[in-house]
Design an enzyme around this catalytic site. Structure first.
Site, PDB file in Angstrom:
ATOM      1  N   ASP A 149      49.811  91.936  13.014  1.00 13.48           N
ATOM      2  CA  ASP A 149      49.244  90.603  13.044  1.00 13.48           C
ATOM      3  C   ASP A 149      50.011  89.875  14.137  1.00 13.48           C
ATOM      4  O   ASP A 149      50.896  90.465  14.777  1.00 13.48           O
ATOM      5  CB  ASP A 149      49.254  89.911  11.675  1.00 13.48           C
ATOM      6  CG  ASP A 149      50.642  89.607  11.123  1.00 13.48           C
ATOM      7  OD1 ASP A 149      51.641  89.682  11.870  1.00 13.48           O
ATOM      8  OD2 ASP A 149      50.724  89.279   9.931  1.00 13.48           O
ATOM      9  N   CYS A 150      49.669  88.629  14.400  1.00 15.00           N
ATOM     10  CA  CYS A 150      50.254  87.969  15.578  1.00 15.00           C
ATOM     11  C   CYS A 150      51.777  87.948  15.544  1.00 15.00           C
ATOM     12  O   CYS A 150      52.433  88.246  16.541  1.00 15.00           O
ATOM     13  CB  CYS A 150      49.679  86.566  15.755  1.00 15.00           C
ATOM     14  SG  CYS A 150      50.084  85.378  14.454  1.00 15.00           S
ATOM     15  N   SER A 151      52.345  87.620  14.393  1.00 15.22           N
ATOM     16  CA  SER A 151      53.796  87.473  14.338  1.00 15.22           C
ATOM     17  C   SER A 151      54.527  88.803  14.196  1.00 15.22           C
ATOM     18  O   SER A 151      55.655  88.933  14.678  1.00 15.22           O
ATOM     19  CB  SER A 151      54.190  86.507  13.224  1.00 15.22           C
ATOM     20  OG  SER A 151      53.633  86.915  11.996  1.00 15.22           O
ATOM     21  N   HIS A 191      49.382  80.610  14.479  1.00 12.35           N
ATOM     22  CA  HIS A 191      49.217  81.711  15.434  1.00 12.35           C
ATOM     23  C   HIS A 191      50.319  81.646  16.481  1.00 12.35           C
ATOM     24  O   HIS A 191      50.782  80.566  16.846  1.00 12.35           O
ATOM     25  CB  HIS A 191      47.848  81.614  16.111  1.00 12.35           C
ATOM     26  CG  HIS A 191      47.560  82.751  17.038  1.00 12.35           C
ATOM     27  ND1 HIS A 191      47.539  84.062  16.617  1.00 12.35           N
ATOM     28  CD2 HIS A 191      47.304  82.782  18.374  1.00 12.35           C
ATOM     29  CE1 HIS A 191      47.275  84.851  17.659  1.00 12.35           C
ATOM     30  NE2 HIS A 191      47.135  84.099  18.726  1.00 12.35           N
ATOM     31  N   HIS A 251      48.417  88.668  22.808  1.00  6.23           N
ATOM     32  CA  HIS A 251      48.455  88.338  21.386  1.00  6.23           C
ATOM     33  C   HIS A 251      47.454  89.192  20.618  1.00  6.23           C
ATOM     34  O   HIS A 251      46.719  89.984  21.214  1.00  6.23           O
ATOM     35  CB  HIS A 251      48.133  86.849  21.188  1.00  6.23           C
ATOM     36  CG  HIS A 251      46.726  86.488  21.553  1.00  6.23           C
ATOM     37  ND1 HIS A 251      45.940  85.670  20.779  1.00  6.23           N
ATOM     38  CD2 HIS A 251      45.944  86.826  22.608  1.00  6.23           C
ATOM     39  CE1 HIS A 251      44.751  85.519  21.339  1.00  6.23           C
ATOM     40  NE2 HIS A 251      44.731  86.200  22.453  1.00  6.23           N
TER      41      HIS A 251
END
Length: 130
Positions: free
Chosen positions: A31-33, A90, A102
């Site tokens: 996921d993004c993080s 995000h 990203h």
């Protein structure tokens, strides 16, 4: 330059599937993080697991001063009326030339996106952690 190395590492994962709440410290899905946590972690820069926690790290940078490798943070429809850092939903990495690296949203993959009007409206801050 360290930012270039981090970006090159991230680019190796173009096309890797997005999965919400992906497990940390692996490269099958992101996921993004988890993506930013992984690619910065390869170079010894420890980031927390989620984008709101990552927002608390580093030095704040105004949009007109961002440079390669800076973390870009965005809000979402469901978070936009909250206070920072809880409005963050995000995170991406600035590549330069108006683009970021990203991943977001089910069905998407790690990608390069232009910082177009959609992203500029959702922009909530940038941080330098390098």
């Amino acid at each position: 330059m360290l930012a270039n190395q981090i970006i090159l590492t991230g680019l190796k994962y173009l096309g890797t599937p997005y999965v919400f709440d992906a497990p940390p410290h692996q490269t099958k899905v992101f996921d993004c993080s988890s993506f930013t946590q992984y690619i910065f972690g390869v170079y010894g820069i420890s980031l927390p697991r989620n984008s709101r926690q990552q927002y608390t790290m580093g030095i704040p940078i105004p949009f007109n001063k961002i440079r390669k490798g800076d973390l870009l943070f965005f809000t979402t429809k469901t978070r936009k009326d909250r206070q920072l850092p809880s409005k963050i939903g995000h995170v991406g990495v600035f590549l330069g030339s108006g683009h970021m690296l990203h991943t977001y949203r089910e069905g998407k993959k790690v990608m390069v996106s232009e910082l177009n009007s959609y992203w500029k409206l959702a922009f909530a801050g940038a941080k330098r952690v390098i």
